[in-house]
Design a protein around this motif. Sequence first.
Motif, short mmCIF file in Angstrom:
data_model
loop_
_atom_site.label_atom_id
_atom_site.label_comp_id
_atom_site.label_asym_id
_atom_site.label_seq_id
_atom_site.Cartn_x
_atom_site.Cartn_y
_atom_site.Cartn_z
N SER A 166 0.87 -1.18 0.00
CA SER A 166 0.00 0.00 0.00
C SER A 166 0.90 1.23 0.00
O SER A 166 1.22 1.79 1.04
N LEU A 167 1.34 1.63 -1.18
CA LEU A 167 2.18 2.81 -1.34
C LEU A 167 1.29 4.04 -1.46
O LEU A 167 0.10 3.92 -1.78
N PRO A 168 1.83 5.22 -1.23
CA PRO A 168 1.03 6.44 -1.43
C PRO A 168 0.42 6.47 -2.83
O PRO A 168 1.00 5.91 -3.78
N ILE A 169 -0.70 7.13 -2.97
CA ILE A 169 -1.46 7.11 -4.22
C ILE A 169 -0.66 7.59 -5.43
O ILE A 169 -0.91 7.15 -6.54
N ASN A 170 0.31 8.45 -5.23
CA ASN A 170 1.09 8.96 -6.36
C ASN A 170 2.37 8.18 -6.62
O ASN A 170 3.17 8.56 -7.45
N VAL A 171 2.59 7.07 -5.91
CA VAL A 171 3.79 6.26 -6.10
C VAL A 171 3.39 4.92 -6.70
O VAL A 171 2.60 4.18 -6.12
N SER A 172 3.94 4.61 -7.89
CA SER A 172 3.64 3.35 -8.56
C SER A 172 4.50 2.22 -8.06
O SER A 172 4.06 1.07 -7.97
N GLY A 173 5.77 2.51 -7.76
CA GLY A 173 6.66 1.48 -7.30
C GLY A 173 7.95 2.05 -6.79
O GLY A 173 8.23 3.24 -6.96
N GLN A 174 8.74 1.19 -6.16
CA GLN A 174 10.05 1.60 -5.69
C GLN A 174 10.95 0.39 -5.61
O GLN A 174 10.49 -0.74 -5.49
N ILE A 175 12.24 0.65 -5.72
CA ILE A 175 13.24 -0.38 -5.54
C ILE A 175 14.19 0.10 -4.47
O ILE A 175 14.59 1.27 -4.47
N SER A 176 14.52 -0.79 -3.55
CA SER A 176 15.39 -0.44 -2.43
C SER A 176 16.46 -1.49 -2.25
O SER A 176 16.22 -2.69 -2.44
N LYS A 177 17.63 -1.03 -1.85
CA LYS A 177 18.69 -1.95 -1.46
C LYS A 177 18.42 -2.35 -0.03
O LYS A 177 18.11 -1.51 0.81
N THR A 178 18.49 -3.65 0.24
CA THR A 178 18.27 -4.16 1.59
C THR A 178 19.52 -4.91 2.02
O THR A 178 20.44 -5.10 1.21
N SER A 179 19.53 -5.37 3.24
CA SER A 179 20.69 -6.14 3.72
C SER A 179 20.85 -7.44 2.93
O SER A 179 21.96 -7.95 2.80
N GLY A 180 19.76 -7.94 2.38
CA GLY A 180 19.82 -9.19 1.63
C GLY A 180 19.88 -9.04 0.13
O GLY A 180 19.87 -10.02 -0.60
N GLY A 181 19.91 -7.83 -0.38
CA GLY A 181 19.94 -7.61 -1.83
C GLY A 181 19.09 -6.41 -2.21
O GLY A 181 19.30 -5.31 -1.71
N TYR A 182 18.08 -6.64 -3.06
CA TYR A 182 17.19 -5.56 -3.49
C TYR A 182 15.75 -6.02 -3.35
O TYR A 182 15.44 -7.20 -3.50
N GLU A 183 14.88 -5.05 -3.09
CA GLU A 183 13.46 -5.33 -2.92
C GLU A 183 12.66 -4.31 -3.73
O GLU A 183 12.94 -3.12 -3.70
#
Length: 167
Positions: free
Chosen positions: A45-62
């Motif tokens: 459930s991202l904010p209404i104006n955000v379609s997606g995001q990619i983040s670096k995590t401790s285990g890789g990328y999400e």
Amino acid sequence: MFKKSREWHNIRPDEREIVARHMKNVPVKLGAMAKELGISVKLSSLPINVSGQISKTSGGYEIKINRHESRQRQRFTLAHEISHYLLHRTVIDDLGGTLKDNVLYRSGAEESIEYEANRLAAHIVMPEDVLEKAYLEYGEQLSEAAIEHLAEQFGVSKAAMEIRVAA
């Protein structure tokens, strides 16, 4: 007739092989592709104006995809975020580990990387080899009904298919 996006050759060869294998069937199984690339994907459930995001995590990328958008939009967003992973990991890292794309696929990073991610995403979800076969089946003048059928077959919006066949 259809050509690979210019970004295709900027993907690491081992990752390009994974992506190419998943592009042989439509609709392209983007979740399976992401998993094989080592990317975790979550509907959120991202904010209404955000379609997606990619983040670096401790285990890789999400990748997080906005659960409130249409299935076709979610698919293109996932392909767009996978494209960022394939092309722009250093940019993601330089921006503090997260790249958020609004509904216009703008993240605050250089506009050119968004164009690159969009071109590669279109190439991934609408592979030229498979699209060319379908295109030949319908003839060179695609009717609106044919475009709608192709969009449904590839799991994309009619607008995305119109842009892809016009390119």
